[in-house]
Every structure is written in structure tokens, then in C-alpha cells.
Design a protein around this motif. Structure first.
Motif, PDB file in Angstrom:
ATOM      1  N   GLU A  46     -51.117 -68.222 -31.396  1.00 46.07           N
ATOM      2  CA  GLU A  46     -52.729 -67.051 -32.530  1.00 46.07           C
ATOM      3  C   GLU A  46     -52.311 -67.325 -33.662  1.00 46.07           C
ATOM      4  OE1 GLU A  46     -51.447 -63.385 -31.394  1.00 46.07           O
ATOM      5  OE2 GLU A  46     -51.836 -62.287 -33.131  1.00 46.07           O
ATOM      6  N   MET A  47     -53.982 -67.600 -33.954  1.00 41.89           N
ATOM      7  CA  MET A  47     -54.557 -67.843 -35.667  1.00 41.89           C
ATOM      8  C   MET A  47     -53.627 -67.201 -36.318  1.00 41.89           C
ATOM      9  SD  MET A  47     -58.128 -65.461 -35.074  1.00 41.89           S
ATOM     10  CE  MET A  47     -58.534 -66.432 -33.654  1.00 41.89           C
ATOM     11  N   VAL A  48     -53.513 -67.425 -37.749  1.00 36.15           N
ATOM     12  CA  VAL A  48     -53.155 -67.024 -38.939  1.00 36.15           C
ATOM     13  C   VAL A  48     -54.021 -67.215 -40.255  1.00 36.15           C
ATOM     14  CG1 VAL A  48     -50.451 -67.057 -39.938  1.00 36.15           C
ATOM     15  CG2 VAL A  48     -50.651 -67.617 -38.165  1.00 36.15           C
ATOM     16  N   ASP A  49     -53.057 -65.785 -40.862  1.00 35.86           N
ATOM     17  CA  ASP A  49     -53.995 -66.266 -42.233  1.00 35.86           C
ATOM     18  C   ASP A  49     -53.680 -67.675 -43.230  1.00 35.86           C
ATOM     19  OD1 ASP A  49     -54.685 -65.465 -45.219  1.00 35.86           O
ATOM     20  OD2 ASP A  49     -53.145 -64.155 -45.463  1.00 35.86           O
ATOM     21  N   GLY A  50     -54.496 -68.299 -43.233  1.00 38.80           N
ATOM     22  CA  GLY A  50     -54.503 -68.843 -44.150  1.00 38.80           C
ATOM     23  C   GLY A  50     -53.194 -69.025 -45.640  1.00 38.80           C
TER      24      GLY A  50
ATOM     25  N   GLY B  52     -45.315 -77.206 -48.807  1.00 39.93           N
ATOM     26  CA  GLY B  52     -45.225 -79.402 -49.482  1.00 39.93           C
ATOM     27  C   GLY B  52     -46.223 -79.523 -48.013  1.00 39.93           C
ATOM     28  N   ILE B  53     -46.664 -78.349 -46.749  1.00 39.99           N
ATOM     29  CA  ILE B  53     -47.696 -79.179 -45.661  1.00 39.99           C
ATOM     30  C   ILE B  53     -48.732 -78.605 -45.910  1.00 39.99           C
ATOM     31  CG2 ILE B  53     -47.590 -78.779 -43.258  1.00 39.99           C
ATOM     32  CD1 ILE B  53     -44.834 -77.636 -43.200  1.00 39.99           C
ATOM     33  N   TYR B  54     -49.948 -79.569 -45.853  1.00 37.57           N
ATOM     34  CA  TYR B  54     -51.104 -80.027 -46.199  1.00 37.57           C
ATOM     35  C   TYR B  54     -51.648 -78.789 -44.756  1.00 37.57           C
ATOM     36  CZ  TYR B  54     -55.726 -80.771 -47.110  1.00 37.57           C
ATOM     37  OH  TYR B  54     -56.885 -80.852 -47.322  1.00 37.57           O
ATOM     38  N   LEU B  55     -51.967 -77.979 -44.773  1.00 38.28           N
ATOM     39  CA  LEU B  55     -52.344 -78.442 -43.614  1.00 38.28           C
ATOM     40  C   LEU B  55     -54.082 -78.413 -43.485  1.00 38.28           C
ATOM     41  CD1 LEU B  55     -52.016 -73.965 -44.818  1.00 38.28           C
ATOM     42  CD2 LEU B  55     -50.368 -75.298 -43.499  1.00 38.28           C
ATOM     43  N   GLY B  56     -54.339 -78.752 -44.086  1.00 43.27           N
ATOM     44  CA  GLY B  56     -56.377 -79.241 -44.273  1.00 43.27           C
ATOM     45  C   GLY B  56     -57.190 -80.204 -42.926  1.00 43.27           C
ATOM     46  N   GLN B  57     -55.710 -81.159 -42.772  1.00 47.83           N
ATOM     47  CA  GLN B  57     -56.060 -82.239 -42.431  1.00 47.83           C
ATOM     48  C   GLN B  57     -56.630 -82.562 -41.101  1.00 47.83           C
ATOM     49  OE1 GLN B  57     -55.261 -85.450 -43.561  1.00 47.83           O
ATOM     50  NE2 GLN B  57     -56.811 -86.646 -41.986  1.00 47.83           N
ATOM     51  N   LYS B  58     -57.129 -81.419 -40.303  1.00 43.68           N
ATOM     52  CA  LYS B  58     -58.148 -81.466 -39.274  1.00 43.68           C
ATOM     53  C   LYS B  58     -58.327 -80.111 -39.460  1.00 43.68           C
ATOM     54  CE  LYS B  58     -54.855 -83.827 -35.892  1.00 43.68           C
ATOM     55  NZ  LYS B  58     -54.570 -84.463 -34.817  1.00 43.68           N
ATOM     56  N   GLN B  59     -58.747 -79.673 -40.362  1.00 39.27           N
ATOM     57  CA  GLN B  59     -59.219 -78.269 -39.809  1.00 39.27           C
ATOM     58  C   GLN B  59     -59.859 -77.751 -40.890  1.00 39.27           C
ATOM     59  OE1 GLN B  59     -57.236 -74.881 -39.256  1.00 39.27           O
ATOM     60  NE2 GLN B  59     -54.907 -76.054 -39.108  1.00 39.27           N
ATOM     61  N   ALA B  60     -61.217 -76.899 -41.850  1.00 42.90           N
ATOM     62  CA  ALA B  60     -61.206 -76.542 -42.793  1.00 42.90           C
ATOM     63  C   ALA B  60     -59.986 -75.782 -43.526  1.00 42.90           C
ATOM     64  CB  ALA B  60     -62.664 -75.827 -42.602  1.00 42.90           C
ATOM     65  N   LEU B  61     -60.375 -75.566 -45.243  1.00 44.57           N
ATOM     66  CA  LEU B  61     -59.257 -74.374 -45.436  1.00 44.57           C
ATOM     67  C   LEU B  61     -60.372 -73.417 -46.457  1.00 44.57           C
ATOM     68  CD1 LEU B  61     -56.519 -76.651 -46.423  1.00 44.57           C
ATOM     69  CD2 LEU B  61     -57.018 -74.504 -44.273  1.00 44.57           C
TER      70      LEU B  61
ATOM     71  N   TRP C 291     -58.474 -64.848 -44.483  1.00 38.81           N
ATOM     72  CA  TRP C 291     -59.225 -65.834 -43.262  1.00 38.81           C
ATOM     73  C   TRP C 291     -58.326 -66.501 -42.409  1.00 38.81           C
ATOM     74  CZ3 TRP C 291     -64.527 -65.975 -42.159  1.00 38.81           C
ATOM     75  CH2 TRP C 291     -65.318 -65.482 -43.113  1.00 38.81           C
ATOM     76  N   PHE C 292     -58.322 -66.615 -41.118  1.00 37.42           N
ATOM     77  CA  PHE C 292     -57.465 -67.657 -41.033  1.00 37.42           C
ATOM     78  C   PHE C 292     -57.933 -69.115 -40.685  1.00 37.42           C
ATOM     79  CE2 PHE C 292     -57.934 -62.608 -38.107  1.00 37.42           C
ATOM     80  CZ  PHE C 292     -56.961 -62.223 -39.158  1.00 37.42           C
ATOM     81  N   VAL C 293     -56.800 -69.674 -40.066  1.00 40.46           N
ATOM     82  CA  VAL C 293     -56.487 -70.610 -39.259  1.00 40.46           C
ATOM     83  C   VAL C 293     -55.578 -70.832 -38.203  1.00 40.46           C
ATOM     84  CG1 VAL C 293     -56.415 -71.306 -42.077  1.00 40.46           C
ATOM     85  CG2 VAL C 293     -54.423 -71.282 -40.725  1.00 40.46           C
TER      86      VAL C 293
ATOM     87  N   ARG D  12     -51.043 -67.023 -45.481  1.00 43.07           N
ATOM     88  CA  ARG D  12     -49.519 -67.262 -45.052  1.00 43.07           C
ATOM     89  C   ARG D  12     -48.679 -67.905 -45.195  1.00 43.07           C
ATOM     90  NH1 ARG D  12     -48.644 -63.492 -40.104  1.00 43.07           N
ATOM     91  NH2 ARG D  12     -47.656 -64.859 -39.520  1.00 43.07           N
ATOM     92  N   LEU D  13     -49.678 -68.674 -43.866  1.00 40.85           N
ATOM     93  CA  LEU D  13     -49.458 -69.954 -42.956  1.00 40.85           C
ATOM     94  C   LEU D  13     -48.913 -71.244 -44.125  1.00 40.85           C
ATOM     95  CD1 LEU D  13     -48.716 -71.121 -40.337  1.00 40.85           C
ATOM     96  CD2 LEU D  13     -50.883 -72.082 -40.696  1.00 40.85           C
ATOM     97  N   GLY D  14     -49.896 -70.771 -45.653  1.00 45.29           N
ATOM     98  CA  GLY D  14     -49.271 -71.560 -46.509  1.00 45.29           C
ATOM     99  C   GLY D  14     -47.772 -71.607 -47.187  1.00 45.29           C
ATOM    100  N   LYS D  15     -47.816 -70.155 -46.937  1.00 46.37           N
ATOM    101  CA  LYS D  15     -46.226 -69.675 -48.184  1.00 46.37           C
ATOM    102  C   LYS D  15     -45.198 -69.899 -47.350  1.00 46.37           C
ATOM    103  CE  LYS D  15     -48.104 -68.273 -51.655  1.00 46.37           C
ATOM    104  NZ  LYS D  15     -47.883 -68.524 -53.008  1.00 46.37           N
ATOM    105  N   ASP D  16     -45.588 -69.745 -45.473  1.00 53.85           N
ATOM    106  CA  ASP D  16     -44.195 -70.023 -44.330  1.00 53.85           C
ATOM    107  C   ASP D  16     -44.688 -71.434 -44.724  1.00 53.85           C
ATOM    108  OD1 ASP D  16     -44.181 -67.319 -44.315  1.00 53.85           O
ATOM    109  OD2 ASP D  16     -45.425 -67.594 -42.327  1.00 53.85           O
ATOM    110  N   HIS D  17     -45.177 -72.420 -45.237  1.00 53.44           N
ATOM    111  CA  HIS D  17     -44.872 -73.776 -44.800  1.00 53.44           C
ATOM    112  C   HIS D  17     -44.936 -74.790 -45.895  1.00 53.44           C
ATOM    113  CE1 HIS D  17     -44.288 -73.433 -40.497  1.00 53.44           C
ATOM    114  NE2 HIS D  17     -44.531 -72.645 -40.399  1.00 53.44           N
TER     115      HIS D  17
END
Length: 286
Positions: free
Chosen positions: A113-117, A126-135, A99-101, A119-124
Motif C-alpha cells: 500500500e502507498m505510504v506518506d513519503g 538511512g535508506i534512500y527512497l528515491g532511487q526508482k521514484q520521484a520524491l 504525498w505518497f510513495v 512517514r516512510l522515511g522516518k520508519d526507515h
């Protein structure tokens, strides 16, 4: 002695750089800025519906280094207002397990480009990805399906894969998603294959007043009251030959109501204080 560049040349260069930036960006100021994204709207007409919704972002959905559809995304409710696409005949394949984010909803400087959520979490870290989008974790054990707006079955690979972005899904009642709505999408597939040279489609959701997927006492994803779609079917000369719409209450009622575009406009109007206007150019008439 070197001459300074003339103002006209400088302005032209800035314009060119601006265009290049927009072409390669996923989040844009407006769909009209990107011809490759605007082509998903019949006669390049972007609907007024949802334009005044607070916190919306215009997403040109990019996967495998090209655009596949457009989404007006509501970052406050964390669901799409609508997705716009052109139907593609498909022979299957491309059923994603990922599922991409949208990285740029986290940081505008990140890739378009959309990214597997995951994988993006692993790449960053400590950074919360869900402030402006669903996870993906928001939907886990929620009791709701990740209901595609733009359905994967209406695309060939790789467009099919691109629909598996969480900016293109809403919390959908499982009974509706797996039964009446699925059947409706299948009927549209048959119609578009048999009758249309090209079919322009809008699929969206009407958010509920206060019904949410709640995680850790936080309202995370709005559970829409309705899901809907509308289509404009054209011939080889881009002339309209058929149109229609459908709505479904997002409940166990498992019922899809089919409407004309005129009736559909009246349906949307009840949820807006502003004039909805046409969802397709000239209401998909000659």
C-alpha cells in the motif's frame, strides 16, 4: 505412515498461493495477473503503448486496503507512462496534504500500500527512497507543479485520496496545469456525468529527450514534453457511445488540442519505433 501429497495437489496449492500473492501485491508482473487491477482497462485490454519502455513497473495503486487505479511507471525517468482509471462521480473532499510513495519500489519485501513519503522515511532512516521514484523534495522549488495524471476530481473518497501518489504525477507547467488542463478535466467531468454510464480513461505523459528537474547536480525527474489523455465512454450494456483524446505541450502555451482516437494513435506513433496499436478495445467502437 503418512502419504506424501500428490503432485497435482501440490501444484494446485502453489497456484493458489501465487494468486493470493498477486492479489495482495502492489507491484505486479503484468496487469492481467490481477482482475481487481485489470478492471480499469476497457474490456480488460491493456495498451501496448509504453510496454517496451526500459525500467517500467506495473503498479496496482492501493490505498485504504483496496485498489483504485493502475499505473505503468517508468523508474528511469521517474514519471508515469500512464495511469488507467474508471471515472467516479464526486462531491468533493479528500484533498490530501500528504504525498505518497510506493514502498515496493524501494524494497520488494515492503508493504504494497502507498505510504506518506515523509512517514516512510522516518520508519526507515538511512535508506534512500528515491532511487526508482520521484520524491516530494524533487518538486520543491522546481518551478513545476505536481501535475496529477489521474485527477483527484474524477474520484470519490477514498479513491480521490489515492491519486496523491508521486507515481501518478509529473512535472507540469503551472500555467497549463492550473488553466487549460484543469478546464479540460472539468469538461470531461461534465461529459462523463451527463453522457456515460461508465468512462474508462487513460492519462499519460511523453518524456522529453533531456529536460529534467535537477537536484544536487543529479537528473532526478524527467519533465515531459507532452501530457495527454484518452477516454472510452460506454452505456449500461458496456457498449461504446463516445470517445476522444487530448494532448497538450507542457509549456506556457497553455493549449489543449482535442483529437479523435484515430488521430491520437498517430500522435503517439511519432514517439515510438514500434506499432502503438489501439489504446482501447476495438478503438472504443461497436
Amino acid at each position: 505412515m503418512e502419504r506424501e501429497p500428490e503432485m497435482g495437489t501440490f501444484t494446485s496449492l502453489c497456484t493458489l498461493l501465487s494468486l493470493l500473492f498477486f492479489v495482495h501485491a502492489d507491484i505486479v508482473e503484468q496487469f492481467e495477473d490481477v482482475p481487481e487491477c485489470l478492471k480499469y482497462f476497457y474490456k480488460s485490454k491493456v495498451p501496448k503503448w509504453g510496454a517496451s519502455t526500459p525500467g517500467t513497473k506495473h503498479l496496482c495503486q492501493r490505498f485504504a486496503n483496496r485498489y483504485h487505479f493502475a499505473t505503468l511507471y517508468d523508474t528511469n525517468h521517474r514519471i508515469a507512462v500512464y495511469s488507467a482509471y474508471v471515472f467516479e462521480p464526486s462531491n468533493g473532499g479528500g484533498r490530501e496534504k500528504r504525498w505518497f510513495v510506493e514502498p515496493q519500489l524501494v524494497d520488494k519485501s515492503w508493504q504494497g500500500e502507498m505510504v506518506d513519503g515523509y512517514r516512510l522515511g522516518k520508519d526507515h532512516p538511512g535508506i534512500y527512497l528515491g532511487q526508482k521514484q520521484a520524491l516530494n523534495e524533487d518538486y520543491t522549488h522546481s518551478g513545476f507543479d505536481r501535475g496529477h495524471l489521474n485527477p483527484n476530481g474524477h474520484h470519490a473518497v477514498p479513491g480521490r485520496n489515492s491519486t496523491f501518489t508521486l507515481t501518478n504525477v509529473v512535472p507540469q507547467n503551472p500555467k497549463l496545469n492550473q488553466n487549460a488542463w484543469r478546464i479540460h478535466e472539468s469538461q470531461l467531468t461534465d461529459l462523463f456525468r451527463e453522457k456515460c454510464s461508465k468512462a474508462y480513461v487513460l492519462v499519460g505523459a511523453v518524456p522529453s529527450v533531456d529536460n529534467w528537474i535537477v537536484k544536487n547536480n543529479v537528473k532526478r525527474v524527467n519533465i515531459p514534453e507532452y501530457v495527454w489523455n484518452a477516454y472510452c465512454c460506454v452505456d449500461n450494456n458496456d457498449r461504446p457511445i463516445q470517445s476522444g483524446a487530448a494532448t497538450a505541450k507542457n509549456t506556457d502555451d497553455n493549449l489543449v488540442k482535442k483529437l479523435s482516437l484515430d488521430a491520437f494513435g498517430k500522435f503517439l506513433q511519432q514517439f515510438s519505433d514500434q506499432a502503438v496499436g489501439e489504446v482501447f478495445h476495438n478503438n472504443c467502437n461497436h
